[in-house]
Structures are given as structure tokens and as C-alpha cells.
Write a protein that holds these residues in place. Structure first.
Motif, PDB file in Angstrom:
ATOM      1  N   MET A 242     -10.086  -0.544  -7.492  1.00 58.38           N
ATOM      2  CA  MET A 242     -10.601   0.152  -6.311  1.00 58.38           C
ATOM      3  C   MET A 242     -12.101   0.332  -6.480  1.00 58.38           C
ATOM      4  O   MET A 242     -12.548   1.096  -7.333  1.00 58.38           O
TER       5      MET A 242
ATOM      6  N   GLU B 148     -13.991   9.324  -2.157  1.00 57.13           N
ATOM      7  CA  GLU B 148     -13.291   8.890  -3.370  1.00 57.13           C
ATOM      8  C   GLU B 148     -12.030   9.725  -3.587  1.00 57.13           C
ATOM      9  O   GLU B 148     -10.969   9.190  -3.937  1.00 57.13           O
TER      10      GLU B 148
ATOM     11  N   LEU C 273      -8.053   8.306  -3.828  1.00 58.06           N
ATOM     12  CA  LEU C 273      -7.230   8.448  -5.023  1.00 58.06           C
ATOM     13  C   LEU C 273      -6.001   9.326  -4.809  1.00 58.06           C
ATOM     14  O   LEU C 273      -5.010   9.197  -5.538  1.00 58.06           O
TER      15      LEU C 273
ATOM     16  N   THR D 148      -2.353  11.691  -8.246  1.00 60.67           N
ATOM     17  CA  THR D 148      -3.244  10.584  -7.893  1.00 60.67           C
ATOM     18  C   THR D 148      -2.492   9.271  -8.099  1.00 60.67           C
ATOM     19  O   THR D 148      -1.572   9.192  -8.913  1.00 60.67           O
TER      20      THR D 148
ATOM     21  N   ASN E 174      -3.268   6.467  -9.473  1.00 59.18           N
ATOM     22  CA  ASN E 174      -3.358   5.782 -10.756  1.00 59.18           C
ATOM     23  C   ASN E 174      -2.214   6.190 -11.694  1.00 59.18           C
ATOM     24  O   ASN E 174      -1.858   5.461 -12.625  1.00 59.18           O
TER      25      ASN E 174
ATOM     26  N   SER F  98      -4.918   3.258 -17.067  1.00 61.95           N
ATOM     27  CA  SER F  98      -5.862   3.796 -16.082  1.00 61.95           C
ATOM     28  C   SER F  98      -7.254   3.866 -16.683  1.00 61.95           C
ATOM     29  O   SER F  98      -7.465   4.542 -17.703  1.00 61.95           O
TER      30      SER F  98
ATOM     31  N   ALA G  51     -11.643   4.220 -15.615  1.00 63.18           N
ATOM     32  CA  ALA G  51     -12.613   4.578 -14.580  1.00 63.18           C
ATOM     33  C   ALA G  51     -14.000   4.139 -15.023  1.00 63.18           C
ATOM     34  O   ALA G  51     -14.335   4.209 -16.213  1.00 63.18           O
TER      35      ALA G  51
ATOM     36  N   HIS H 117     -18.282   4.261 -13.775  1.00 56.60           N
ATOM     37  CA  HIS H 117     -19.322   4.775 -12.876  1.00 56.60           C
ATOM     38  C   HIS H 117     -20.677   4.374 -13.446  1.00 56.60           C
ATOM     39  O   HIS H 117     -20.954   4.610 -14.625  1.00 56.60           O
TER      40      HIS H 117
ATOM     41  N   ARG I  66     -17.018  14.494 -12.471  1.00 53.37           N
ATOM     42  CA  ARG I  66     -16.048  13.405 -12.648  1.00 53.37           C
ATOM     43  C   ARG I  66     -15.441  13.400 -14.044  1.00 53.37           C
ATOM     44  O   ARG I  66     -14.269  13.058 -14.219  1.00 53.37           O
TER      45      ARG I  66
ATOM     46  N   TYR J 192     -11.595  13.294 -13.754  1.00 51.97           N
ATOM     47  CA  TYR J 192     -10.887  12.069 -14.128  1.00 51.97           C
ATOM     48  C   TYR J 192      -9.872  12.326 -15.240  1.00 51.97           C
ATOM     49  O   TYR J 192      -8.798  11.724 -15.271  1.00 51.97           O
TER      50      TYR J 192
ATOM     51  N   PHE K 124      -6.851   9.492 -16.148  1.00 53.93           N
ATOM     52  CA  PHE K 124      -7.533   8.268 -16.576  1.00 53.93           C
ATOM     53  C   PHE K 124      -7.677   8.278 -18.097  1.00 53.93           C
ATOM     54  O   PHE K 124      -8.117   9.264 -18.683  1.00 53.93           O
TER      55      PHE K 124
ATOM     56  N   GLN L 276     -10.663   2.368 -11.392  1.00 56.74           N
ATOM     57  CA  GLN L 276     -11.483   3.068 -10.398  1.00 56.74           C
ATOM     58  C   GLN L 276     -12.944   2.800 -10.727  1.00 56.74           C
ATOM     59  O   GLN L 276     -13.399   3.063 -11.837  1.00 56.74           O
TER      60      GLN L 276
END
Length: 917
Positions: free
Chosen positions: A536, A586, A590, A618, A620, A632, A634, A636, A645, A649, A654, A702
Motif C-alpha cells: 500500500m 492513511e 489501514l 488494522t 495488516n 507486516s 512499514a 516512511h 507513527r 505502527y 507492524f 505500508q
């Protein structure tokens, strides 16, 4: 003579009172069982005695007292005729009186005083028959003999106790002697050390004193001391106390300046298109100065009292600080600094994101995002910041000087000195000082808490002074009602109203209802969501700029993505944000929850809601359950603490979160030319290296990019969208620079995304990408002035694409299922795209998307306080025009969202989130 005999008899013969082998310790324990004498001073100045007998029934009886009394009366005859008694302690009768001259008076003594508790039956018989002195003597003899008989068990017990007591006494003496010896040794050992320290200290102190005397004896020092004394007595002690009238004037000026400063922060100078003719009066009225004048003058011109309301609210806050600190000038420095900082921060945020400061923004600072915020500032902003810092420094200096010049110690002075503390005046002042401070704090909290609540005194008070909230538009609310009111009304966050019919039974029934819907849908589905790796991608600020009215270019800035959209499931996404709000979009993607269902005071879910929740479902987590927690990931391309986050997260489940800082760190991030943020190309590379290509080990990834984040200075070289390449019309020159830079960034994203998908095509395992832009950049000032453009400025591009190894490669859903959507529907659409089975929750979202294809907060339309609903052609559906089926689904949506976020989470104990195999 009688007194002397009484005294001798009371004193007894010491040689016979105590056995030869009795010790002092034994005497104190009364080992002979006589009892204890209590000496009591009387009110008549004489000393009276009271006797407490022993508890074992061995104390002297009444007869003993009678014998003693008879002896006194017969001038010692008893001592000649009576047989000799065993040696016992004789106690003076109860009631005997000691005179000051040493004599004893037995006149008021009681013969019953030494009766023991163990002879209650015998005593009662004796009361019936009078006793003679002979009987008494005989009983006394017998009692004494009983007590002293060695074979008696009581005697043996007392003798054993005596031995134990003696041993205890010896042991105690031994321990005490040992402790004394040890302590003496310690003192002897450390005595030289302590002596040396004491001697050194005395020497040092003596040196200091001699030096001080020598220093103060200098003539120059004497002159300085004299000058200081003169200054203290003639100037400092005679300085004036500033009047309360002067305080009032300063209070009004500072409060009014704060209102003007905060209102200035939300106004911007208007821009006019090239060639547009505008008269001077219009320019003056539309300028920042003109808008400020209008905001204040409307009190008299239009009877709109927003400026007066802001003055009162800030004045109460100012007064609260004064009463809490109890120092007028210190409080003025604190209040002035707070207002200056708030106004400058508000100004910068308005220019960057067209949004005022809200309470949720404070979590950026508490969450350690101060450096991140400063990175968004421009050179123009830094000039403003530097000027503000200089102004604050001068304000603090002036207030400090005035605090010293003002002889008034406190606004409400009182003292803690013992000599003056107990005075009525001081206690009254102290009570008033603390009472006013507490009441002012309570008033501020009560107003803030009640402002969003209908019917509260705070709400009614604000409404009476023309407050008209625009909760769907924070910028409009701050401009019309003042940033103070906008900030306070958002300080007390309400998640959402409790829907009708919310109960455990109804939620379980709802779960069962959509379990049936899922079963129906799954009859035609053959795949599983978790049999694919799903990526995603939230592309920061990505959107087709040519869809904005007036914006066009000689070259298409996004030809690759346009081609991808034409060949796979794609369309437009209705975003709740413009120029910002990434975290909310976001969050919707999710969780499947929509911001439109929340109360308007909840503006950023990642900061105001998620940290408070114990459990957040979520999507995930579906992969975690099917393929393990490590599935899972993530990513950024910026700081991991942005929008909290890092912690959010982790709560979402995650396994790892890769960012530009911290661990694990996303390596290889590089900007393009002189831009500030990591390019999408380098960001995709970091994701690609972490994709698991092993069959059966599918992942949920993510990813949040940063390349096209504001600001948009002239970053890029060889920008083909500048000059002749920009064919836009009816935009200002400031807009043009931003738009041209942004268009080049979109072009870079277009190429990087196409390259990334080509790389994924080389992997021999099914991968599906959900790509979407979160919101448009806040650079279209001209277009945003037209309310008819508001929905268009909240629509971004999205697509769902599968690689060639996936069975869904080339799948394109029809427009009724994909032309319009909102990010909360993405996972339901992905399941449809993949022909994958769904959970009851995804079944609900599938049905909801079919009924209302897109939904968002009211700000997406910008002209009402109702949520925005779009049909499959992008047309708006007004709330009053909703069908019964749509209303029923919306009510179910509200029940689900309330239960998961504000309710009892009854759905957690059901299979509502579980996908059937």
C-alpha cells in the motif's frame, strides 16, 4: 509516738524485707508478691498512697492491715505477744497521708485496701462475721507461711523467675558494656580524623574572615558599601508601588495586542491575477490591515462581537496567569511570550498548509518533532522568527526591570513570617490569593471543557457574543471567530456520539448479519487476500495537476501512471484533506474507518485517538495471522516520530518500521537536485530490497513517501514545466513557481513508480500494489477561492495493480466499483480485484462502497457542516436525499466505528474481523 511507730512499721526492717540472696533487679520485680505502692500527690498539698496488690493472690490480706493498725494502737504490744512473722514487705495502708514534716497519718486509711482478687469468696464470708485482731493475726501468719513455704509451687515458680530475671540483668549489663567498649573504640579511632577536619575548617574559616575584614577595610570598598547603602536607603527602599490603575492599563493594552496579533496570524495578503484591475479601496479592504480593521470594527458596524469575545477569553487567561504567579510583571512576560510564539507558529502553518494551529499539533513537540517542524520553514519564515525572538527578549527585559522597580511584592501581598503570619489581615490576604488563583484556573478549564457541548454555559456565553463555529473548516473558523476560539473548541476532543440502539446484543446481531453477507460473497470468491503480497503506497501530495481549473502544461506530467490507470482498477479518491492531513487518509486506508463518522473536534486520529485505544483492528493483522508477525513491514521516507507513527505502527502490529532515522534505518535515501526530501526512486529501492520473494511468505507493506511534500521552491534543474512549458492561465506568479516545481515532482514520481512496478513484474510471486495520493498540495490559491472547486480540490488519483505472477494481473473493475472511492474502501476493493474471500467487516465495506462509493468530512465540500457523499459518477448526495438502504448502512457503519473506537469493543469477541478459509 504513734506516728513514729507507723512510720517504722511502714518502712520495715530492711534486713528482713528482702531475702539475703535477692538482688536489686528482683526487688523491682516485686518477687515476694507483695504488690506495688502508688504515691499520689493530693489537692490538699499532702501525699496519699494507693496500693496495688500482686495478681497471684499472695499479697497481704485485710488481716495484715488490721495487725499493723492494732500494733499502732497498743503501743507496740503486738510486737511482744504476737509470734514473729516471716520477713515481708509492709506497705502503708491505702489512704495514708505523708505530711510535709515527714510524719504519716493513718487516720483515713482503709482496712479493705489490700484484699486480693483471688479471695473474693472468703472476703464475702468475712464481711458477714466481724474479725478480731487475733483472727487477723492468725490469718496473716498462715498467709505468710503459705507464701514462704519452699515446697509450694508458687514459690518455686517465683524462684525460677527470679533466676531468669537475674540472668537477663547480667546479659543486659554484658551487652551494654560491649557496646560501650566498641563505641569508645570507634570514637578513639576517628578522633584524629575529626579533629583534623575541625582544625582545618577553623583555619579556613579564620582565613576567610581575616581576608574579608582586610577586603572590607579598603577605602574603595568602603566607598562602594556606602554607595550601596545610600542607594538602598534613599532610593531602593523609597521606590514607589505601581498603582492598580497602571496595572489595568497595561493589562488592557497587552490583551488587545494579543487579540490583534493572533488574528493577524490567520490573514494573508490577497493575490491578483496578472492584468486584473482592482481599485485601491478594494485592495485596502482585502489587505491584512484591512481585514484586521474589519474584524475589530464589526463590533460597532455590524454588532458582531467576535473580537470582544476573544478579548475576554484571552483576558481571563492572562488574569489566571497573574493570579497563579502573583507577580504582575512576571505574568506579563509569560503571557506575552506565549502569545507571540503562538502567533508566529500559526502564521507559518497558515502559509504552508492553509490551516491554523490546533491542539493536536502540540503533540508534534511533545512527541519530539520540533526539528521536523522547523525543517518546513523557509527563509522568509526565519526572518519572521528572528524578529519575534528579538521582540520576546525585549519584552522579558522590560518586564524584569519593571518587576525590580515596582515595590509591590505581589498583586495580593502576604507573608509567611511567623511574627506576622497569624494576623487577620495576612490570613485574609493569603486565602484570597489562593482562592482567586484556584477559581480562575477552574473557570478556564470549565470554559474550555464546555465550549463544544451544546447547552453548556460556555457554549451559550460564546454564542451570545456572535461565536459561530465552522468545525468543518478550521481555517474558516479561525478567520471568522478568531484562532483563540478555534483552538479552544478543539481542545476537548469528543470521539463521536453514541449511536441509537448501541448494545452488546445489537452488535452481536450485526456481526452475525454481515457474517451472512460474507458467506454470500465468498461463494463466488476463490482466492485468499493473504496469498498475495500487498504493498500500500501513499504517495505524498500526488494528484494530477491538470485537473485543477486554470492549470495546464505543454507536456503531460504523469503519462506513465495515466497509462497504468487505464489498464487496471483505478479512479479518483475523495480525500478529507487539502494541503495536509496525510495521517487521516492513511488511518482510513489501514482501518477501514472513516473520519466523517467522528466528531468534528477529532481532527487527527493518529494523535488524538489511536494512542488512547487498547486495541485497533488494522488490515495488516490479517497477514500476521496467516503468515506470522514478521510479515507486516512499514516504510516512511522521513522521521519515524512524525504523527506518532513509531508508537502507532507498533500498536497496529507492524513487525518493523523503516524510516530515515532511528533503527531500523532506511538506507540509500537521496533527494533530487536541491530538493529537501528523499526521492521516490530511492524510496522504492529501499522497499524493493525488503520484499520477501520466497513462495508462501507473503507480506503486507505500508509505504509513505515524502518527495512531493511542501514547500515547492525552485528545486529542480531542467524543469520542462517552466516558462513555455507552463500553459496555465488565471494564476498568480507566486502560484506559478510552486505549481511548476510541483509538476516536475509529479513527473519524477510518475517515472519512479513505473520503474518500481516493472521491478515487481520480475518477481515470481503474486504482488498487488494499492497506490494513491493522500491530498492535493495547498498551492492552488486561485482555484480554492471558488467554492465550486472544493470537491475537485479534494480528489486524488489511485490505482490497484497486480504483477504478472498474480492471477489478477490486468484486472480492471468497472467504473461503478472503482471510478470513485475513499481510502477506507481500499482493502474491500483489493479483495474484489483479487477475487479474494472477505471477513464480515470487509463484506460490510463492500456493500457500503456499493451504496455510497465515496464519503468524507464536510471540509471536502467546504460549504456546510454535513459529511460529503458521492455517487459512482462523482456527484454529491445530500444527506436529505439518502435512500432508506443508504441510511441503514450508514447507521451500521456508525455502530461499528463507535464500538471499535469509543464503545465497549463488543466486536472484538466475535469473528467480525476474521476471514473464512
Amino acid at each position: 509516738m504513734q506516728d513514729e511507730q507507723g512510720q517504722r512499721q511502714y518502712a520495715g526492717d530492711t534486713s528482713h524485707d528482702t531475702p539475703d540472696n535477692a538482688s536489686l533487679f528482683e526487688q523491682l520485680l516485686d518477687t515476694d508478691g507483695i504488690g506495688y505502692d502508688t504515691v499520689i500527690p493530693g489537692d490538699d498539698g499532702l501525699i496519699h498512697t494507693h496500693h496495688t496488690p500482686a495478681q497471684q493472690g499472695t499479697s497481704p490480706t485485710n488481716s495484715e492491715t488490721e495487725i499493723e493498725q492494732d500494733t499502732v494502737d497498743t503501743n507496740d504490744k503486738t510486737s511482744e505477744t504476737a509470734p514473729k512473722q516471716p520477713a515481708v514487705k509492709a506497705a502503708p495502708p491505702i489512704g495514708a497521708v505523708f505530711r510535709p514534716d515527714g510524719s504519716v497519718d493513718f487516720t483515713d486509711s482503709s482496712a479493705d485496701s489490700s484484699k486480693t482478687t483471688g479471695d473474693s469468696e472468703d472476703d464475702s464470708e468475712e464481711k458477714d462475721e466481724p474479725s478480731t485482731s487475733a483472727d487477723s493475726s492468725q490469718r496473716s501468719n498462715e498467709t505468710a507461711e503459705d507464701i514462704k513455704t519452699p515446697g509450694d509451687s508458687g514459690f518455686q515458680a517465683r524462684h525460677a523467675f527470679t533466676g531468669v530475671a537475674a540472668l537477663l540483668g547480667k546479659a543486659w549489663n554484658t551487652v551494654r558494656s560491649a557496646v560501650s567498649t566498641a563505641w569508645a573504640a570507634v570514637v578513639s579511632f576517628f578522633a584524629p580524623v575529626f579533629g583534623a577536619i575541625a582544625h582545618g575548617w577553623r583555619t579556613f574559616a579564620s582565613t576567610i574572615v581575616r581576608g574579608w575584614h582586610a577586603f572590607t577595610s579598603l577605602k574603595a570598598v568602603q566607598v562602594v558599601f556606602s554607595a550601596c547603602k545610600f542607594f538602598k536607603t534613599r532610593i531602593w527602599d523609597k521606590r514607589m508601588r505601581f498603582s492598580f490603575a497602571f496595572y489595568t492599563i497595561v493589562f488592557i493594552v497587552v490583551t488587545a495586542a494579543s487579540v490583534i496579533g493572533l488574528q493577524w496570524s490567520v490573514y494573508t495578503e490577497p493575490t491578483y491575477a496578472k492584468g486584473q484591475v482592482v481599485d485601491d479601496q478594494t485592495k485596502a479592504l482585502n489587505s491584512v490591515a484591512g481585514q484586521l480593521t474589519s474584524f475589530v470594527s464589526q463590533i460597532w458596524l455590524h454588532q458582531s462581537y467576535q473580537a470582544w469575545l476573544n478579548f475576554i477569553v484571552l483576558g481571563v487567561l492572562y488574569l489566571t496567569i497573574i493570579l497563579v504567579i502573583n507577580r504582575f510583571w512576571v505574568a506579563t512576560a509569560v503571557f506575552g511570550t506565549l502569545m507571540t510564539v503562538f502567533a508566529i507558529a500559526d502564521k507559518i502553518k497558515v502559509e504552508l498548509r492553509n490551516e491554523p494551529i490546533i491542539p493536536a499539533d502540540l503533540q508534534f513537540i511533545t512527541g519530539g518533532n520540533g526539528d521536523s517542524i522547523m525543517s518546513f520553514t523557509t527563509k522568509k519564515d526565519m526572518i519572521l522568527i528572528n524578529s519575534a525572538v528579538t521582540g520576546v527578549i525585549w519584552l522579558i527585559v522590560v518586564c524584569v526591570v519593571l518587576q525590580f522597580l515596582d515595590r509591590r511584592r505581589g498583586l495580593i501581598p502576604y507573608t509567611w513570617k511567623r511574627s506576622a503570619f497569624v494576623s487577620a489581615k495576612n490570613i485574609t490576604a493569603m486565602v484570597c490569593r489562593w482562592a482567586t488563583a484556584i477559581l480562575s484556573v477552574v473557570l478556564c478549564v470549565s470554559f474550555t471543557w464546555g465550549l463544544p457541548v451544546e447547552g453548556s454555559w460556555a457554549k451559550n456565553f460564546a454564542t451570545g457574543l456572535s461565536d459561530a463555529p465552522q468545525l468543518w473548516d478550521a481555517m474558516g473558523d479561525a478567520t471568522a471567530n478568531g484562532p483563540t476560539m478555534n483552538f479552544l473548541r478543539l481542545a476537548h476532543v469528543k470521539i463521536m456520539d453514541k449511536p441509537n440502539e448501541y448494545s452488546k446484543e445489537n452488535m452481536e446481531a450485526l456481526a452475525k448479519k454481515y457474517a451472512g453477507e460474507a458467506e454470500t460473497i465468498n461463494q463466488t470468491r476463490t482466492a485468499n487476500l493473504t496469498d498475495n503480497t500487498v504493498i500500500m503506497v501513499l504517495s505524498e501530495s500526488f494528484s494530477d495537476p491538470t485537473r485543477v481549473p486554470g492549470v495546464s502544461f505543454a507536456e503531460d506530467p504523469m503519462p506513465q501512471i495515466r497509462a497504468i490507470k487505464s489498464a487496471t482498477t483505478s479512479g479518483l479518491m475523495l480525500s478529507p484533506g487539502y494541503g495536509g492531513g496525510t495521517a487521516n487518509i492513511e488511518y482510513q486506508a489501514l482501518t477501514g474507518l472513516n473520519m466523517a463518522n467522528y466528531d468534528s473536534s477529532l481532527s487527527i486520529a493518529y494523535q488524538q485517538l489511536v494512542p488512547k485505544l487498547k486495541w485497533t483492528p488494522t488490515f495488516n493483522k490479517l497477514w500476521n495471522e496467516a503468515n506470522g508477525k514478521s510479515s507486516s513491514l512499514a516504510f516512511h521516507a522521513y522521521s519515524r516520530t512524525m504523527y506518532l507513527r513509531d508508537s502507532n505502527y507498533n500498536k497496529f502490529g507492524f513487525f518493523k518500521f523503516y524510516a530515515s532515522d532511528g533503527k531500523p534505518k532506511l538506507n540509500g535515501l537521496q533527494p533530487i537536485d536541491s530538493s529537501w526530501y528523499a526521492s521516490d526512486s530511492s524510496f522504492y529501492s529501499g522497499i524493493f530490497t525488503n520484499i520477501n520473494t520466497d513462495a508462501g511468505n507473503n507480506q503486507f507493506i505500508q509505504a509513505v513517501s515524502m518527495q512531493n511534500h511542501l514547500p515547492y521552491a525552485d528545486w529542480y534543474q531542467n524543469n520542462q514545466f517552466k516558462y513555455a512549458g507552463d500553459t496555465s492561465t488565471d494564476i498568480t506568479e507566486d502560484e506559478r513557481t510552486n505549481i511548476e516545481t510541483y509538476a516536475k515532482g509529479v513527473n519524477y514520481t510518475d517515472q519512479a513508480t513505473a520503474d518500481f512496478l516493472n521491478q515487481l513484474n520480475q518477481i515470481n510471486s503474486p504482488i498487488t500494489v494499492i497506490f494513491y495520493g493522500d491530498h492535493l498540495p495547498g498551492i492552488y490559491a486561485t482555484a480554492s477561492e471558488d467554492k465550486n472547486n472544493q470537491i475537485g480540490l479534494h480528489e486524488t488519483d489511485y490505482f490497484i495493480w497486480s504483477n504478472t505472477a498474480s492471477a489478477s494481473a490486468g484486472t480492471k473493475l468497472d467504473d461503478s466499483s472503482s471510478a470513485y472511492t475513499s481510502s477506507n474502501y481500499f482493502m474491500a476493493q483489493a479483495a474484489q480485484h483479487l477475487n479474494a474471500r472477505v471477513s464480515p467487516y470487509l463484506a460490510f465495506l463492500t456493500k457500503m462502497h456499493s451504496a455510497i462509493p465515496a464519503m468524507s468530512v464536510s471540509a471536502s465540500a467546504g460549504d456546510s457542516n454535513q459529511p460529503v457523499y458521492l455517487d459512482d459518477a462523482g456527484n454529491r448526495i445530500l444527506t436529505k436525499d439518502l435512500t432508506a438502504d443508504q441510511k441503514s448502512l450508514l447507521h451500521d457503519y456508525q455502530l461499528i466505528q463507535y464500538d471499535l473506537t469509543a464503545g465497549k469493543q463488543y466486536l472484538r469477541n466475535t469473528d467480525f474481523m476474521t476471514v473464512a478459509k
